[in-house]
Structure formats: C-alpha cells, structure tokens
Design a protein around this motif. Structure first.
Motif, PDB file in Angstrom:
ATOM      1  N   VAL A 185      15.767  -2.724  21.651  1.00 33.27           N
ATOM      2  CA  VAL A 185      16.225  -2.915  20.246  1.00 33.27           C
ATOM      3  C   VAL A 185      17.260  -1.662  19.904  1.00 33.27           C
ATOM      4  O   VAL A 185      18.244  -2.247  19.085  1.00 33.27           O
ATOM      5  CB  VAL A 185      15.072  -2.856  19.357  1.00 33.27           C
ATOM      6  CG1 VAL A 185      15.340  -2.531  17.647  1.00 33.27           C
ATOM      7  CG2 VAL A 185      13.990  -4.165  19.239  1.00 33.27           C
ATOM      8  N   PHE A 186      16.815  -0.545  20.379  1.00 31.43           N
ATOM      9  CA  PHE A 186      17.979   0.650  20.196  1.00 31.43           C
ATOM     10  C   PHE A 186      19.212   0.324  20.653  1.00 31.43           C
ATOM     11  O   PHE A 186      20.363   0.388  19.950  1.00 31.43           O
ATOM     12  CB  PHE A 186      17.404   1.625  20.882  1.00 31.43           C
ATOM     13  CG  PHE A 186      18.336   3.135  20.669  1.00 31.43           C
ATOM     14  CD1 PHE A 186      17.962   3.862  19.467  1.00 31.43           C
ATOM     15  CD2 PHE A 186      19.511   3.353  21.355  1.00 31.43           C
ATOM     16  CE1 PHE A 186      18.777   4.899  19.343  1.00 31.43           C
ATOM     17  CE2 PHE A 186      20.030   4.319  21.231  1.00 31.43           C
ATOM     18  CZ  PHE A 186      19.880   5.218  20.286  1.00 31.43           C
ATOM     19  N   LEU A 187      19.244  -0.526  21.784  1.00 29.45           N
ATOM     20  CA  LEU A 187      20.640  -0.778  22.418  1.00 29.45           C
ATOM     21  C   LEU A 187      21.455  -1.844  21.632  1.00 29.45           C
ATOM     22  O   LEU A 187      22.584  -2.108  21.692  1.00 29.45           O
ATOM     23  CB  LEU A 187      20.671  -1.288  23.785  1.00 29.45           C
ATOM     24  CG  LEU A 187      20.252  -0.072  24.937  1.00 29.45           C
ATOM     25  CD1 LEU A 187      20.139  -0.567  26.072  1.00 29.45           C
ATOM     26  CD2 LEU A 187      21.177   0.908  24.933  1.00 29.45           C
ATOM     27  N   THR A 188      20.736  -2.744  20.946  1.00 29.04           N
ATOM     28  CA  THR A 188      21.404  -3.704  20.237  1.00 29.04           C
ATOM     29  C   THR A 188      21.966  -3.334  19.045  1.00 29.04           C
ATOM     30  O   THR A 188      22.879  -3.882  18.284  1.00 29.04           O
ATOM     31  CB  THR A 188      20.220  -4.694  19.746  1.00 29.04           C
ATOM     32  OG1 THR A 188      19.335  -4.189  18.893  1.00 29.04           O
ATOM     33  CG2 THR A 188      19.698  -5.495  20.965  1.00 29.04           C
ATOM     34  N   LYS A 189      21.494  -1.890  18.424  1.00 25.45           N
ATOM     35  CA  LYS A 189      22.189  -1.488  17.144  1.00 25.45           C
ATOM     36  C   LYS A 189      23.248  -0.790  17.551  1.00 25.45           C
ATOM     37  O   LYS A 189      23.566   0.570  17.978  1.00 25.45           O
ATOM     38  CB  LYS A 189      21.163  -0.369  16.685  1.00 25.45           C
ATOM     39  CG  LYS A 189      19.717  -0.943  16.384  1.00 25.45           C
ATOM     40  CD  LYS A 189      19.653  -1.678  15.240  1.00 25.45           C
ATOM     41  CE  LYS A 189      18.154  -2.255  14.459  1.00 25.45           C
ATOM     42  NZ  LYS A 189      18.156  -2.631  13.257  1.00 25.45           N
ATOM     43  N   LEU A 190      24.568  -1.585  17.322  1.00 24.16           N
ATOM     44  CA  LEU A 190      25.797  -0.860  17.820  1.00 24.16           C
ATOM     45  C   LEU A 190      26.304   0.231  17.009  1.00 24.16           C
ATOM     46  O   LEU A 190      26.981   1.204  17.462  1.00 24.16           O
ATOM     47  CB  LEU A 190      26.662  -1.992  17.855  1.00 24.16           C
ATOM     48  CG  LEU A 190      26.579  -3.233  18.809  1.00 24.16           C
ATOM     49  CD1 LEU A 190      27.829  -4.061  18.478  1.00 24.16           C
ATOM     50  CD2 LEU A 190      26.652  -2.676  20.180  1.00 24.16           C
ATOM     51  N   ARG A 191      25.681   0.525  15.899  1.00 25.22           N
ATOM     52  CA  ARG A 191      26.154   1.464  15.134  1.00 25.22           C
ATOM     53  C   ARG A 191      24.847   2.694  15.070  1.00 25.22           C
ATOM     54  O   ARG A 191      23.739   2.628  15.050  1.00 25.22           O
ATOM     55  CB  ARG A 191      26.287   1.085  13.658  1.00 25.22           C
ATOM     56  CG  ARG A 191      26.570   2.157  12.907  1.00 25.22           C
ATOM     57  CD  ARG A 191      27.136   1.694  11.192  1.00 25.22           C
ATOM     58  NE  ARG A 191      27.863   2.657  10.658  1.00 25.22           N
ATOM     59  CZ  ARG A 191      28.704   2.756   9.459  1.00 25.22           C
ATOM     60  NH1 ARG A 191      29.017   1.577   9.207  1.00 25.22           N
ATOM     61  NH2 ARG A 191      29.360   3.631   9.060  1.00 25.22           N
ATOM     62  N   GLY A 192      25.283   3.789  15.436  1.00 20.99           N
ATOM     63  CA  GLY A 192      24.169   5.085  15.433  1.00 20.99           C
ATOM     64  C   GLY A 192      23.851   5.486  13.827  1.00 20.99           C
ATOM     65  O   GLY A 192      24.473   4.838  12.843  1.00 20.99           O
ATOM     66  N   GLY A 193      22.767   5.859  13.868  1.00 21.02           N
ATOM     67  CA  GLY A 193      22.290   6.504  12.806  1.00 21.02           C
ATOM     68  C   GLY A 193      21.339   5.622  11.938  1.00 21.02           C
ATOM     69  O   GLY A 193      21.106   5.614  10.973  1.00 21.02           O
ATOM     70  N   THR A 194      20.899   4.620  12.608  1.00 19.39           N
ATOM     71  CA  THR A 194      19.884   3.441  12.145  1.00 19.39           C
ATOM     72  C   THR A 194      18.463   3.456  12.470  1.00 19.39           C
ATOM     73  O   THR A 194      17.735   3.187  12.227  1.00 19.39           O
ATOM     74  CB  THR A 194      20.750   2.283  12.338  1.00 19.39           C
ATOM     75  OG1 THR A 194      20.651   1.992  13.595  1.00 19.39           O
ATOM     76  CG2 THR A 194      21.970   2.171  11.640  1.00 19.39           C
ATOM     77  N   CYS A 195      18.359   4.144  13.753  1.00 18.77           N
ATOM     78  CA  CYS A 195      16.881   3.962  14.713  1.00 18.77           C
ATOM     79  C   CYS A 195      16.988   5.057  15.718  1.00 18.77           C
ATOM     80  O   CYS A 195      17.845   5.692  16.013  1.00 18.77           O
ATOM     81  CB  CYS A 195      16.554   2.443  15.045  1.00 18.77           C
ATOM     82  SG  CYS A 195      17.702   2.283  16.400  1.00 18.77           S
TER      83      CYS A 195
END
Length: 258
Positions: free
Chosen positions: A109-119
C-alpha cells in the motif's frame, strides 16, 4: 479513505489523529495533531507567526493582515520563540480539505502512494501518548524548523510514534522531504537505463520504481537509525541545545567587541 485519497469528513475526526491539508494548490501539505475540541497542535516556522504585545496569545496567521480567530480566543497560542502552535480546525485548514495520515500500512500500500507525506508503515502509539506529546511540545517547543529535517510532518510523526532519527545529517522523517529528494535522485539513477531501454515508457517505469523504493527506504517504519525518545527527554535536550547555542553566540559577540 482508500488507495487514491486520504480525504475525510470532519465528523470522522478522532482525538489523536494526524491530519493534514494541502496549501498553494496542492504544492505541499501542512500537518498537525488533532487534540479534540476542534483544536489542532502543529509546527510552523517562527517567522510565519505574528506576535502580539497586548496578549499572551499569538496569531497562527502567516500574514499580518489576517484577523485573529473570532471563534476561539486561544487560537494561535504558542510559547515565545516556539513554532509549535495551537489552532482551531478552521484556521488550520484555511478553507482546504481535510485528510488523515495513515499508520501501519503494508509495504504494498505504501508503494502505491506515489505522493509522499500521506502514510507510513510505522505503527501509531495509543491516543493518550499522542496527545500528551503534542501538548507537552506546545509548552516546550520542538526546536528550530527545517524544511528537510524538522518540519510539520516530522512533528506530527514524532507525536504519533515517539521515534527520532539518530543520524541528523540526512533527510528527516518527513515523507514530503523524502519525495523532494527522491524524485530527482531517481531521475539521475535511472538515466543510464535510457541507453538500454529505447522505449520511453520503460524508462518512466524504471524511474517511478526507483522513486517509490527511495521513499520506502526512508520511511520511519523501515529505517534502522530511529530510536524511541520520551517527550520529556526530547524537550530537555532541546533546552540544552538552545542554551549552548546562546552561549556560543554570546562568546562570538564578546570576541568581536574585543
């Protein structure tokens, strides 16, 4: 909330939540800890805070033209020379949307969040500990603001986890800072692949993969250079550091006069 967005409604808020909102048309996000009662404790650069000689409270506005909050008289409270501020939720959001930072996410899931600062993959501590840290730092400060090493997201991450990075030479805990550094780094590292992969889509895929892995490697849930520090010890160390810096400045001024 889901894979695409962490956006939430105010009714879903719980005390101890790490929340954020976007500024400057999604250019960056501002983070804080919701402590209940429509109040948020967050960390800002001191030069963005206005002092008032007629009140012990300080406006959290970034411009001298902004009015004091008409709803909560203690909105904008902070200690002198501290960037940790207590604001109401409305002033924190500034008409922006509300998002909740996610903790304990899986690597996939972390790697699917392309934008940092969300999880982060790190686990959050209990609510009581989170609020205690936020309120304690409101009274004692969180050191000097640094966009890469000690920013608003770093503050919220510490309140939620109690984790600090032992090596202060690198990037801090902030996912935003990691993204800023990771994006150009990924582009540089992937440039040799352009000679081996003629397809631009292939090069873009490699670059995106390197970017995501660089973000993952700097996540506080993965890093090995983090240590749990009590908020009381943190505040004490900050006081010692401030006093040492003050003495050094006085010594340099004395030598200059001589």
């Amino acid at each position: 909330m889901g894979l695409l967005t962490n956006k939430m409604e105010r009714e879903e808020l719980k005390a101890g939540d790490h929340i954020y909102t976007y500024r400057a048309v999604f250019a960056y996000s501002h983070h804080g800890i919701f402590v209940g009662g429509s109040k948020v404790v967050h960390f800002r650069p001191e030069h963005n805070l206005n002092s008032s000689s007629s009140s012990s409270f300080t406006s959290a506005a970034s411009s001298s033209t902004e009015d004091i909050c008409p709803t909560f008289p203690d909105c904008g409270f902070r200690q002198p020379n501290s960037g940790v501020v207590l604001s109401c939720l409305d002033c924190f959001l500034k008409n922006g949307s509300l998002y909740r930072f996610e903790y304990g996410v899986s690597p996939s899931v972390f790697l699917t969040k392309l934008r940092g600062g969300t999880c982060t993959t790190a686990q959050s501590d209990p609510t009581d500990s989170v609020i205690h840290r936020a309120m304690y730092l409101l009274q004692n400060g969180f050191g000097n603001y640094d966009i890469f090493k000690n920013n608003c997201e770093d503050f919220a991450l510490y309140c939620k986890t109690g984790l600090l990075i032992m090596d202060k030479l690198g990037v801090g805990r902030s996912g935003q800072a990691s993204s800023i550094v990771g994006a150009p780094l990924a582009a540089v590292l992937s440039s040799p692949f352009s000679l081996l992969i003629p397809n631009p889509i292939g090069v873009a895929t490699v670059t995106a993969g390197m970017y995501c892995m660089s973000r993952y490697a700097t996540d506080i849930g993965v890093r090995r250079d983090v240590v749990k520090v009590s908020v009381e010890d943190l505040a004490l160390n900050l006081d010692v550091k401030s006093s040492i810096e003050g003495e050094e400045e006085e010594d340099s001024d004395t030598e200059f006069v001589r």
